[in-house]
Design an enzyme around this catalytic site. Structure first.
Site, PDB file in Angstrom:
ATOM      1  N   HIS A  86      -6.376  -6.839   1.731  1.00 50.45           N
ATOM      2  CA  HIS A  86      -4.965  -6.553   1.455  1.00 50.45           C
ATOM      3  C   HIS A  86      -4.103  -7.584   2.166  1.00 50.45           C
ATOM      4  CE1 HIS A  86      -1.251  -4.409   0.836  1.00 50.45           C
ATOM      5  NE2 HIS A  86      -1.108  -4.095   2.111  1.00 50.45           N
ATOM      6  N   ASP A 105       4.621  -5.319   4.827  1.00 53.17           N
ATOM      7  CA  ASP A 105       3.463  -4.781   4.124  1.00 53.17           C
ATOM      8  C   ASP A 105       3.967  -4.189   2.811  1.00 53.17           C
ATOM      9  OD1 ASP A 105       1.324  -3.362   3.142  1.00 53.17           O
ATOM     10  OD2 ASP A 105       1.058  -2.095   4.902  1.00 53.17           O
ATOM     11  N   CYS A 126      -0.428  -7.465  -4.014  1.00 53.50           N
ATOM     12  CA  CYS A 126       0.076  -7.531  -2.637  1.00 53.50           C
ATOM     13  C   CYS A 126       0.358  -8.964  -2.191  1.00 53.50           C
ATOM     14  CB  CYS A 126      -0.875  -6.839  -1.671  1.00 53.50           C
ATOM     15  SG  CYS A 126      -2.595  -7.363  -1.798  1.00 53.50           S
TER      16      CYS A 126
END
EC number: 3.4.22.39
Length: 205
Positions: A55, A72, A122
């Site tokens: 991620h 994030d 992401c």
């Protein structure tokens, strides 16, 4: 495969022609921001290169404001990051702090999701934040036309269909922003959209 690679992210960010120093794309061994006088940013993976990564998260450092930003796309807490990815960022934050005259800085982190859990984008969301920091370093998290391309959703709502539709629209708006502003994205649009598509990540990932 799903998601963006280290090479793709480096080229995507390279096409932005940033005014601050982009340190690069790292795995979880990112050393931190070691120059206390220079604005800088990085995209960091929660996994290792050996495992292929998991991620992407963006970090940026503003030496004038003495702030380190952690973006994030899911807005996970420290506990959730550990439970999901077995990763902590204490070490590099400590190294960053040790470089400050009084060994202090403020950590500012995202607390809402802008990405749907079903998406593998992401890396692209992290790159969008890097662009936001470059142009609006005093308010990169919100209140500027780059990061406001996307809308935050509370964690308690991110799995609800009516809010997932907001997150899906975020991704479409992000794609549109990159199409307008990034030559690498335009040249590789089909590939990048295919590898980061909505519903490309298994449920409950």
């Amino acid at each position: 495969m799903s998601g963006t690679t280290e090479s793709q992210l480096n080229q995507l960010v390279g096409a932005m022609h940033l005014r601050h120093r982009f340190l690069g794309v790292f795995d979880k061994t990112f050393p931190g921001f070691l120059d206390p006088n220079r604005p800088a940013s990085a995209i960091v993976n929660t996994g290792s290169r050996a495992t292929g990564g998991m991620h992407w998260i963006a970090f940026a450092f503003d030496p004038i404001a003495r702030k380190c930003y952690m973006f994030d796309p899911f807005g996970w807490s420290d506990r959730e990051l550990w439970n999901l990815y077995k990763v902590k960022y204490d070490a590099f934050l400590r190294r960053t702090g040790l470089r400050q005259p009084d060994k202090c800085f403020e950590l500012v982190r995202s607390v809402e999701a802008v990405q749907c859990p079903c998406s593998a984008a992401c890396g692209l969301f992290s790159a969008l934040f890097i662009a936001s920091f470059d142009r609006y370093h005093t308010r990169p998290m919100d209140g500027n036309p780059i990061i406001d391309t996307v809308v935050g959703v509370k964690h308690s709502d991110m799995y609800k269909p009516e809010f997932q539709s907001i997150l899906h629209r975020n991704q479409e708006r992000m794609y549109f922003w990159f199409m307008k502003n990034n030559s690498f994205f335009r040249a590789h649009e089909s590939e990048l959209k295919r590898e980061t598509a909505i519903n490309s990540v298994p449920e409950n990932h």
